[in-house]
Design a protein around this motif. Sequence first.
Motif, PDB file in Angstrom:
ATOM      1  N   GLU A  31       0.475  -1.084  -0.082  1.00  0.00           N
ATOM      2  CA  GLU A  31       0.144  -0.262  -0.056  1.00  0.00           C
ATOM      3  C   GLU A  31       0.676   0.921   0.125  1.00  0.00           C
ATOM      4  O   GLU A  31       1.001   2.259  -0.983  1.00  0.00           O
ATOM      5  CB  GLU A  31      -1.113   0.051   1.596  1.00  0.00           C
ATOM      6  CG  GLU A  31      -1.998  -1.045   1.369  1.00  0.00           C
ATOM      7  CD  GLU A  31      -2.158  -1.238  -0.298  1.00  0.00           C
ATOM      8  OE1 GLU A  31      -3.019   0.154  -0.056  1.00  0.00           O
ATOM      9  OE2 GLU A  31      -3.645  -2.145  -0.477  1.00  0.00           O
ATOM     10  N   ASN A  35       1.280   4.013  -2.802  1.00  0.00           N
ATOM     11  CA  ASN A  35       0.680   5.892  -2.490  1.00  0.00           C
ATOM     12  C   ASN A  35       1.628   6.233  -2.849  1.00  0.00           C
ATOM     13  O   ASN A  35       2.194   7.603  -3.693  1.00  0.00           O
ATOM     14  CB  ASN A  35       0.776   5.513  -1.038  1.00  0.00           C
ATOM     15  CG  ASN A  35      -0.376   5.361  -0.733  1.00  0.00           C
ATOM     16  OD1 ASN A  35      -1.711   5.163  -1.663  1.00  0.00           O
ATOM     17  ND2 ASN A  35      -0.964   4.699   0.562  1.00  0.00           N
ATOM     18  N   LYS A  81      -8.163  10.191  -5.689  1.00  0.00           N
ATOM     19  CA  LYS A  81      -7.879   9.667  -6.585  1.00  0.00           C
ATOM     20  C   LYS A  81      -9.549   9.189  -8.014  1.00  0.00           C
ATOM     21  O   LYS A  81      -9.331   8.867  -8.878  1.00  0.00           O
ATOM     22  CB  LYS A  81      -7.210   7.895  -6.540  1.00  0.00           C
ATOM     23  CG  LYS A  81      -5.928   8.703  -6.226  1.00  0.00           C
ATOM     24  CD  LYS A  81      -5.460   7.472  -5.086  1.00  0.00           C
ATOM     25  CE  LYS A  81      -4.082   7.924  -4.348  1.00  0.00           C
ATOM     26  NZ  LYS A  81      -3.319   6.978  -3.932  1.00  0.00           N
ATOM     27  N   GLY A  95      -4.260   2.775  -6.543  1.00  0.00           N
ATOM     28  CA  GLY A  95      -5.376   3.056  -5.562  1.00  0.00           C
ATOM     29  C   GLY A  95      -6.310   3.662  -5.815  1.00  0.00           C
ATOM     30  O   GLY A  95      -6.370   4.302  -7.064  1.00  0.00           O
ATOM     31  N   ALA A 100      -6.282   2.365   3.035  1.00  0.00           N
ATOM     32  CA  ALA A 100      -4.965   2.266   3.231  1.00  0.00           C
ATOM     33  C   ALA A 100      -4.270   2.751   4.484  1.00  0.00           C
ATOM     34  O   ALA A 100      -4.285   2.056   5.698  1.00  0.00           O
ATOM     35  CB  ALA A 100      -3.849   2.166   1.893  1.00  0.00           C
TER      36      ALA A 100
HETATM   37 MG    MG Z   1      -3.253   3.701  -1.398  1.00  0.00          MG
END
Ligand code: MG
Length: 618
Positions: A31, A35, A81, A95, A100
């Motif tokens: 994760e 990111n 996002k 993502g 997360a």
């Molecule tokens: Mg993420």
Amino acid sequence: MTDIIQLLPDNIANQIAAGEVIQRPASAVKELLENAVDAAATHIQLIVADAGKNLVQVIDNGKGMSETDARMSFERHATSKIKAIDDLFHIKTMGFRGEALASIAAVAQVELKTRRAEDTLGTYIEIENSVVKKQEPCACPVGTNICMKNVFFNVPARRNFLKSNAAELRHIVDEFIHVALAFPNIFFSLTSNGQQVFHLEAGNLKQRILQILGNQYASKIVAVKEETDYMNIYGFVGKPDTARKTRGEQYFFVNNRFIRSAYLNHAVMSAYDEMIAKDSFPLYVLYIDLDPSQVDINVHPTKQEIKFEDEKIMYAFVQAAVKHALAQFSIAPSLDFTLNPEIQQLEAINKPFTAEKEQSAVSSSLFKTFTQKHQAHLIEPNQKSELKHWKEFFVERETTNGKRESEESIETLSPDIQQSFQPQTKNHKLQTETAFQLHNTFIIVASEKGFFLMHQQSAHERILYERYSTAAFGKKIAAQQSLFPVTIELAASDSVLLNDLLPDLHMLGYLIEPFGNNTFVIQGTPADVLQGNEKNSIELLLEQFKHFNSEIKFSKREKLVRCMSRQQSIKAGQSLTQKEITTLIEELFACKVPNTTPNGNPTYIEFKDDYLERMFGR
Ligand SMILES: [Mg+2]
Ligand SMILES: Nc1ncnc2c1ncn2[C@@H]1O[C@H](COP(=O)(O)OP(=O)(O)OP(=O)(O)O)[C@@H](O)[C@H]1O
């Protein structure tokens, strides 16, 4: 009766939800790396301590966050996002759930430092068990630096459930490799307990693959590349002799996301058809890019399983693309350009779900490429027994010879040679009197049906390899005594290595005696080694052997044999007499596996009459 249903407090709800996303330290690694990639970082460092149980830290030089965003990022369903449900079908980022960081903060202690280029001061946040402990401005570089400490400190049952450090670190390395393979243009490093495990400079895809799998694969992978309106496939697959008994280096990426798909794996395996033994696994690193609306990545919390709109077309394309790559790079050394109806007969293409789909499949450029333009794609498999499995070949020989000799002797070859074994040239009538050398590197010789183009060094490597293998695994090579024994003094580590290799070297015709103090006396060498060149040849051999050491799959003896055959072989650029040319050809075709070098490159390419005629439009 009183009502009994209550809303769970946030931190408990978060902890429960986190279980899906963060199962082990490696999940956090995935994760946090993703990111950083989404933040357009070009330099990403991963630092772990105690296999991530005590620390997982990711430092990126991406776009960073504002003070408010930094705080927001830990809220559940907080994401920059996607904005609307429709965006889910056009996702270009890794993502999209906004879960997360909230999950990580629910099960660990987190420290975040982040700054955007336009801000002079960054933001520092400390959060644990979903509760913010501290938030203040701080000085820090542009980008994000995030630490997850003591994962599951507040969920002891989960913490106890973690595996040994070795196992957890293995998971971390896997996740790291998946992200690093998906983004070769980004620098990545991994440091575990203060030791750097990976340092991957940004580069192209092939460089990244070799950085991760090892340089020894440089000549063992072939490029896959097919572009169509519907999707693109690119990447690399291993030559058949890279296939191993364990399923290891097999990677699929869809729109840069690592995925697991037994179905697509099957498509690749079927492209190898009979080129590899049934229970072995070829290496592949394949990337599929297609319109995000054609895939659903939302079917699994870790996004590693996805659903394709049209699975059958995917299967057919993957299989055809890999077949094409293997054929194009003359894995089978003979260039045979006959049409093969097999691809058109694939169920996926032959019987799509609807007429409309059929139409779109047939009009896609890949399909056309495979059916019309470059007919070279359609290589006839197994015709004239060329790609027949080696075992079948031996059954045949057994019956003709009435003996079992061949089966035993093949056993002495290394397993990957056995796999690449493609018997085919025993019956070629070569007209050695026509042979000549080109550029002091290639040998051209007419055959009954065309001609062979041979690489002298590769051919000689094969000859020596088989000769040394026989010696190392059984019949010792005779040494020629040196008239003037040569003394050689080595560095301590080389001396340990040489001592270790002495018994094997003895089988290969070297008479070497330790003399104490890291000194050795060379009393004799194999007949191939020039007198006066003994010292040099041993030093070179040790050097090559050390380089070879990364290939753990070979035994010591196998490595030695490979080094020696490479070292002693006639080099490209060396002029040969007619007699030498003839001997080379004869010895090559007397080999058990004449068509490849020990590491799987072709030793010759056959040009057949009918193909030659066709090149001239006849
Ligand atoms: Mg993420
Ligand atoms: N390294 C980073 N650099 C810049 N912004 C970041 C970084 N990490 C997280 N963010 C911001 O925090 C938000 C939340 O991150 P988080 O990982 O929780 O969710 P996500 O990435 O949007 O979706 P997913 O849960 O699928 O990963 C992101 O949408 C992004 O705006």
